[in-house]
Design a protein around this motif. Sequence first.
Motif, PDB file in Angstrom:
ATOM      1  N   ARG A   1      54.195 -37.833  58.645  1.00  0.00           N
ATOM      2  CA  ARG A   1      53.854 -36.716  59.542  1.00  0.00           C
ATOM      3  C   ARG A   1      53.107 -37.211  60.787  1.00  0.00           C
ATOM      4  O   ARG A   1      53.331 -36.719  61.893  1.00  0.00           O
ATOM      5  CB  ARG A   1      53.031 -35.668  58.804  1.00  0.00           C
ATOM      6  N   ARG A   2      52.243 -38.189  60.623  1.00  0.00           N
ATOM      7  CA  ARG A   2      51.518 -38.742  61.775  1.00  0.00           C
ATOM      8  C   ARG A   2      52.465 -39.465  62.719  1.00  0.00           C
ATOM      9  O   ARG A   2      52.308 -39.382  63.941  1.00  0.00           O
ATOM     10  CB  ARG A   2      50.411 -39.669  61.293  1.00  0.00           C
ATOM     11  N   VAL A   3      53.431 -40.179  62.165  1.00  0.00           N
ATOM     12  CA  VAL A   3      54.429 -40.839  63.013  1.00  0.00           C
ATOM     13  C   VAL A   3      55.216 -39.776  63.788  1.00  0.00           C
ATOM     14  O   VAL A   3      55.454 -39.926  64.991  1.00  0.00           O
ATOM     15  CB  VAL A   3      55.374 -41.732  62.173  1.00  0.00           C
ATOM     16  N   MET A   4      55.607 -38.686  63.112  1.00  0.00           N
ATOM     17  CA  MET A   4      56.333 -37.600  63.790  1.00  0.00           C
ATOM     18  C   MET A   4      55.498 -37.013  64.922  1.00  0.00           C
ATOM     19  O   MET A   4      56.010 -36.762  66.017  1.00  0.00           O
ATOM     20  CB  MET A   4      56.686 -36.479  62.797  1.00  0.00           C
ATOM     21  N   GLU A   5      54.216 -36.774  64.655  1.00  0.00           N
ATOM     22  CA  GLU A   5      53.335 -36.215  65.680  1.00  0.00           C
ATOM     23  C   GLU A   5      53.207 -37.161  66.867  1.00  0.00           C
ATOM     24  O   GLU A   5      53.259 -36.723  68.027  1.00  0.00           O
ATOM     25  CB  GLU A   5      51.957 -35.926  65.095  1.00  0.00           C
ATOM     26  N   THR A   6      53.069 -38.440  66.599  1.00  0.00           N
ATOM     27  CA  THR A   6      52.945 -39.424  67.673  1.00  0.00           C
ATOM     28  C   THR A   6      54.216 -39.459  68.515  1.00  0.00           C
ATOM     29  O   THR A   6      54.150 -39.477  69.755  1.00  0.00           O
ATOM     30  CB  THR A   6      52.651 -40.827  67.103  1.00  0.00           C
ATOM     31  N   LEU A   7      55.355 -39.451  67.848  1.00  0.00           N
ATOM     32  CA  LEU A   7      56.624 -39.442  68.584  1.00  0.00           C
ATOM     33  C   LEU A   7      56.743 -38.194  69.453  1.00  0.00           C
ATOM     34  O   LEU A   7      57.155 -38.266  70.616  1.00  0.00           O
ATOM     35  CB  LEU A   7      57.807 -39.517  67.621  1.00  0.00           C
ATOM     36  N   GLY A   8      56.394 -37.050  68.878  1.00  0.00           N
ATOM     37  CA  GLY A   8      56.535 -35.785  69.607  1.00  0.00           C
ATOM     38  C   GLY A   8      55.517 -35.573  70.702  1.00  0.00           C
ATOM     39  O   GLY A   8      55.839 -35.027  71.756  1.00  0.00           O
ATOM     40  N   GLU A   9      54.290 -36.005  70.472  1.00  0.00           N
ATOM     41  CA  GLU A   9      53.209 -35.720  71.419  1.00  0.00           C
ATOM     42  C   GLU A   9      52.982 -36.817  72.451  1.00  0.00           C
ATOM     43  O   GLU A   9      52.525 -36.532  73.558  1.00  0.00           O
ATOM     44  CB  GLU A   9      51.913 -35.459  70.658  1.00  0.00           C
ATOM     45  N   ARG A  10      53.269 -38.058  72.112  1.00  0.00           N
ATOM     46  CA  ARG A  10      52.956 -39.159  73.030  1.00  0.00           C
ATOM     47  C   ARG A  10      54.196 -39.848  73.605  1.00  0.00           C
ATOM     48  O   ARG A  10      54.175 -40.268  74.753  1.00  0.00           O
ATOM     49  CB  ARG A  10      52.085 -40.189  72.322  1.00  0.00           C
ATOM     50  N   ILE A  11      55.217 -39.993  72.792  1.00  0.00           N
ATOM     51  CA  ILE A  11      56.394 -40.741  73.237  1.00  0.00           C
ATOM     52  C   ILE A  11      57.387 -39.817  73.949  1.00  0.00           C
ATOM     53  O   ILE A  11      57.843 -40.109  75.053  1.00  0.00           O
ATOM     54  CB  ILE A  11      57.095 -41.449  72.051  1.00  0.00           C
TER      55      ILE A  11
END
Length: 145
Positions: A10-20
């Motif tokens: 879930r943290r990887v998903m959030e990072t992809l969605g919010e930062r990348i």
Amino acid sequence: MNLSAETNLRRVMETLGERIAPVLTEGFAVEVLRLAGLVLAISTNSIDDAAAIRAAENETMRLLLGDAAGVVRDTALAARLSAAAAIAGSGLKISELDAAGDALRNLIIELHAHVETLEGCAARNIDQRIWRMLKDFEAARAPRR
């Protein structure tokens, strides 16, 4: 803080969605990132549900095998069905649940082949329960976001 597989994904998903995602400009890269996020969401949910789904499936198969033991005409098969139905369940590890499920599925296959050769309402009932059970299993395992 619990660093479970679900939490990490879930943290990887959030990072992809919010930062990348916000800094990507090329269409193909955006679509690849969207697809990667979808795969992560499906994988996360699959991990979260894995033990519960397998335990429920195994219990359902045991109940069916126990009920079918009184319908089959092959006494050796009936004994194996009764024995499998009487097992209290496996451990909680996915590998243990899968091993138990594989053994139960093999018996279901053998049972299904046998009841298709039998006449009567009881045999048809078991046959229909097997098909319904398989349909329910597939529905429970369907990917979700």
